[in-house]
Design an enzyme around this catalytic site. Structure first.
Site, PDB file in Angstrom:
ATOM      1  N   GLY A 166      11.644  41.562  11.651  1.00 31.57           N
ATOM      2  CA  GLY A 166      11.624  43.126  11.643  1.00 31.57           C
ATOM      3  C   GLY A 166      10.727  43.697  11.044  1.00 31.57           C
ATOM      4  CG  ASP A 220      19.394  36.010   9.822  1.00 32.57           C
ATOM      5  OD1 ASP A 220      20.792  35.833   9.852  1.00 32.57           O
ATOM      6  OD2 ASP A 220      18.887  37.266   9.517  1.00 32.57           O
TER       7      ASP A 220
HETATM    8  P1  AMP Z   1      18.025  40.853   6.457  1.00 32.49           P
HETATM    9  O1  AMP Z   1      19.608  40.894   6.004  1.00 32.49           O
HETATM   10  O2  AMP Z   1      17.065  41.337   5.302  1.00 32.49           O
HETATM   11  O3  AMP Z   1      17.872  39.286   6.475  1.00 32.49           O
HETATM   12  O4  AMP Z   1      17.406  41.213   7.730  1.00 32.49           O
HETATM   13  C1  AMP Z   1      18.258  40.975   8.965  1.00 32.49           C
HETATM   14  C2  AMP Z   1      17.423  41.532  10.014  1.00 32.49           C
HETATM   15  O5  AMP Z   1      16.865  42.834  10.148  1.00 32.49           O
HETATM   16  C3  AMP Z   1      16.013  40.436  10.180  1.00 32.49           C
HETATM   17  O6  AMP Z   1      15.809  40.436  11.574  1.00 32.49           O
HETATM   18  C4  AMP Z   1      15.152  41.632   9.639  1.00 32.49           C
HETATM   19  O7  AMP Z   1      13.712  41.312   9.750  1.00 32.49           O
HETATM   20  C5  AMP Z   1      15.699  42.903  10.066  1.00 32.49           C
HETATM   21  N1  AMP Z   1      15.391  44.059   8.952  1.00 32.49           N
HETATM   22  C6  AMP Z   1      15.856  44.126   7.653  1.00 32.49           C
HETATM   23  N2  AMP Z   1      15.362  45.361   7.122  1.00 32.49           N
HETATM   24  C7  AMP Z   1      14.380  45.817   8.123  1.00 32.49           C
HETATM   25  C8  AMP Z   1      13.684  47.160   8.313  1.00 32.49           C
HETATM   26  N3  AMP Z   1      13.557  47.783   7.244  1.00 32.49           N
HETATM   27  N4  AMP Z   1      12.723  47.263   9.087  1.00 32.49           N
HETATM   28  C9  AMP Z   1      12.946  46.300  10.484  1.00 32.49           C
HETATM   29  N5  AMP Z   1      13.512  45.130  10.230  1.00 32.49           N
HETATM   30  C10 AMP Z   1      14.629  45.004   9.191  1.00 32.49           C
HETATM   31 MG    MG Z   2      16.630  37.888   6.597  1.00 34.44          MG
END
Ligand code: AMP
Ligand code: MG
Length: 532
Positions: free
Chosen positions: A104, A277
């Site tokens: 993301g 993930d």
């Molecule tokens: P995480 O908890 O950081 O592993 O993120 C889980 C999902 O949310 C993944 O698909 C990330 O790419 C997306 N994600 C987290 N923060 C952001 C952000 N600020 N913008 C876009 N996608 C995000």
């Molecule tokens: Mg992640």
């Protein structure tokens, strides 16, 4: 720099791309990735570079101190051969299937060969919107980027398998974050980290295809992963990847994942968000979010405020969660492998494999010549009990333990004094508690007498296993606070301390200290949200 990096982009070239190039939140079907370029930023400024990583790419300091380097790793310019893309993946978050997630805010720039001849993927985190950004902004803030940058490198020097970080830049833009999701959003400085890994494939990359019954692409991705990320499993380039090879592949993933978690338990690291993930197919620690380091030894501790209630991802649960995640991966790849006995067998062996590695690890932590079965297991489990008699700093306790010499005779008082600096409230340790602690230390010394390892040799081995320096949450927070004011010296200093975490480094003795009281409740030091 153009000449230094030769991009080869195997993931990009070999796997199906999303034909749609619109950068809007959407479901992406029948593709492993979407082509998307980083969003240029206003005024990028270099905060820090890992010189080891620069060296790995043959980049010297005069090259990484250039505007061109900063612009490149802020996402403002593409080098020749870069083919940027965001990966499509899904995942189980906190035990529930969450559907499509994907990169993301991470954008892969391409694959290069490092000076050792190994494949590395360069990836910018916080580089702008992608089709996988869902409702978020695709950006990252300085706070979380400093944490990711420093911890990636610290973990490497601690010998914990991990993705790495090449650079950290400020974007010159402000990013809105509600740090504790409590209705108090504030602007924070935006930042981009360049992460580096031989592969960024996660368990979730396979899961998404299975969830969508897209078995063609599932098989293609599995074949790609075996061929390029596990090349030792394939003897000939043209060889078909058959069921046996897939089975060996899964078995190796189980082992690598177990090894990684054993290292986490050794150094007191809590990942904080072990969603599928966030599990690397290579068994590397990936996605440094609300991670933390045990200070007071507390098996149920989690740094992640989102996980405060269930404590699913607390320190002690990590081996079990790794196993649960591997079950999900097995479910995802089973449609291609078809016979499930071997997958079940590998999953079944996970606990044995983990335990065996963990036994060796604890034997090394305690300086035992070997793990001698039940008696040693009892000694280790008693140790976990005495670590909870009174709040005990895990890292300091183990580091001090190597000073005990089995050929000396200590009074109880002397014994206690030797490890007293590990206690947060030594005054609270009454006579009863003290005798429980010294009782264990005597048991331990008695065990050491029954082996033929000399004291000096044992100390060296223990000190190579029990780090003197860890990236304590409050230390990272001090570096973040200073960096927010424009002073990057503490980031540099921490990077430097963590280069040699097992060495004495007397000049850095002040970093060998318990968490100060002010840090117990300060956000970022004891509790972290997923907001980043
Ligand atoms: P995480 O908890 O950081 O592993 O993120 C889980 C999902 O949310 C993944 O698909 C990330 O790419 C997306 N994600 C987290 N923060 C952001 C952000 N600020 N913008 C876009 N996608 C995000
Ligand atoms: Mg992640």
């Amino acid at each position: 720099m153009d000449s230094i990096f030769t991009f080869r982009n195997r993931f990009f070239e070999s796997l199906p791309a999303d034909p749609d190039t619109r950068v809007i939140p959407r479901q992406v079907y029948n593709a492993c990735y979407s082509k998307v370029e980083p969003t240029p930023v206003k005024s990028p400024k270099l905060v820090a570079v890992s010189k080891e990583m620069a060296e790995l790419f043959g980049i010297n300091e005069s090259e990484y101190r250039t505007q061109k380097f900063t612009e490149t790793f802020a996402g403002n310019r593409l080098l020749e051969g870069m083919k940027p893309f965001a990966m499509c993946y899904g995942g189980h978050q906190f035990g529930n299937w969450a559907g499509q997630l994907g990169d993301g805010r991470a954008i892969n720039l391409g694959e290069v060969v490092d000076v050792n001849g190994d494949n590395q993927t360069l990836q910018l985190k916080g580089a702008g919107l992608t089709p996988y950004s869902r409702t978020a902004d695709g950006l990252a803030v300085l706070r979380s980027s400093v944490r990711e940058f420093l911890c990636s490198e610290a973990m490497h020097h601690l010998r914990v398998p991990t993705t790495r970080a090449l650079s950290l830049v400020l974007t010159g833009e402000q990013v809105m974050r509600d740090m504790f999701y409590d209705g108090h959003p504030e602007f924070e400085p935006g930042a981009v980290v360049c992460r580096v890994s031989p592969s960024f494939i996660r368990f979730g990359n396979f899961q998404i295809f299975t969830a969508r019954k897209d078995f063609d692409n599932l098989k293609r991705l599995m074949e790609f992963c075996v061929r390029y990320d596990f090349p030792h499993l394939v003897t000939e380039e043209k060889e078909e990847i058959n069921t046996e090879i897939f089975e060996q592949w899964f078995d190796e993933i189980c082992k690598r994942t177990a090894d990684m978690v054993v290292h986490w338990m050794r150094v007191g690291f809590v990942h904080g968000v072990m969603n599928t993930d966030n599990m690397s197919i290579l068994g590397l620690t990936i996605d440094y979010g609300p991670y933390g380091w045990l200070e007071g030894y507390e098996p149920g501790w989690t740094p992640n405020t989102t996980d405060e209630e269930g404590k699913r991802y607390c320190f002690a649960n990590q081996p079990q969660i790794a196993s649960w995640n591997l079950h999900q991966l097995a479910n995802a790849i089973a449609p291609i492998i078809q016979r499930t006995e071997s997958l079940e067998n590998s999953l079944g062996k996970f606990a044995d494999y983990y335990n065996q590695k963990a036994h060796d690890m604890y034997a090394n932590k305690l300086g035992l010549d070997e793990h001698r079965g039940d008696n040693d297991q009892q000694l280790i489990s008693d140790l976990f009990d005495i670590l909870q008699v009174s709040e005990t700093d895990m890292a300091i306790f183990f580091r001090l333990l190597s000073n005990l010499n089995e050929s000396e005779s200590y009074s109880n008082e002397q014994l206690f004094k030797m490890i007293e600096p590990a206690y947060y409230s030594p005054k609270e340790i009454n006579q009863d508690k003290q005798s429980i602690i010294t009782g264990w230390l005597r048991q331990y010394l008695a065990r050491l007498v029954h082996q033929s390892v000399a004291y000096g040799e044992r100390k060296i081995r223990m000190d190579k296993t029990n780090p003197k320096y860890i990236l304590r949450n409050y230390l990272a927070q001090i570096a973040i606070d200073k960096a927010t004011e424009g002073d990057f010296s503490e980031v540099e200093k921490l990077l430097d301390v963590m280069r040699k975490p097992y060495d004495e480094q007397p000049e850095y003795d002040s970093y060998f200290a318990k968490r100060p009281e002010w840090a117990r409740t300060k956000p970022g030091c004891s509790m972290l949200s997923c907001s980043s």
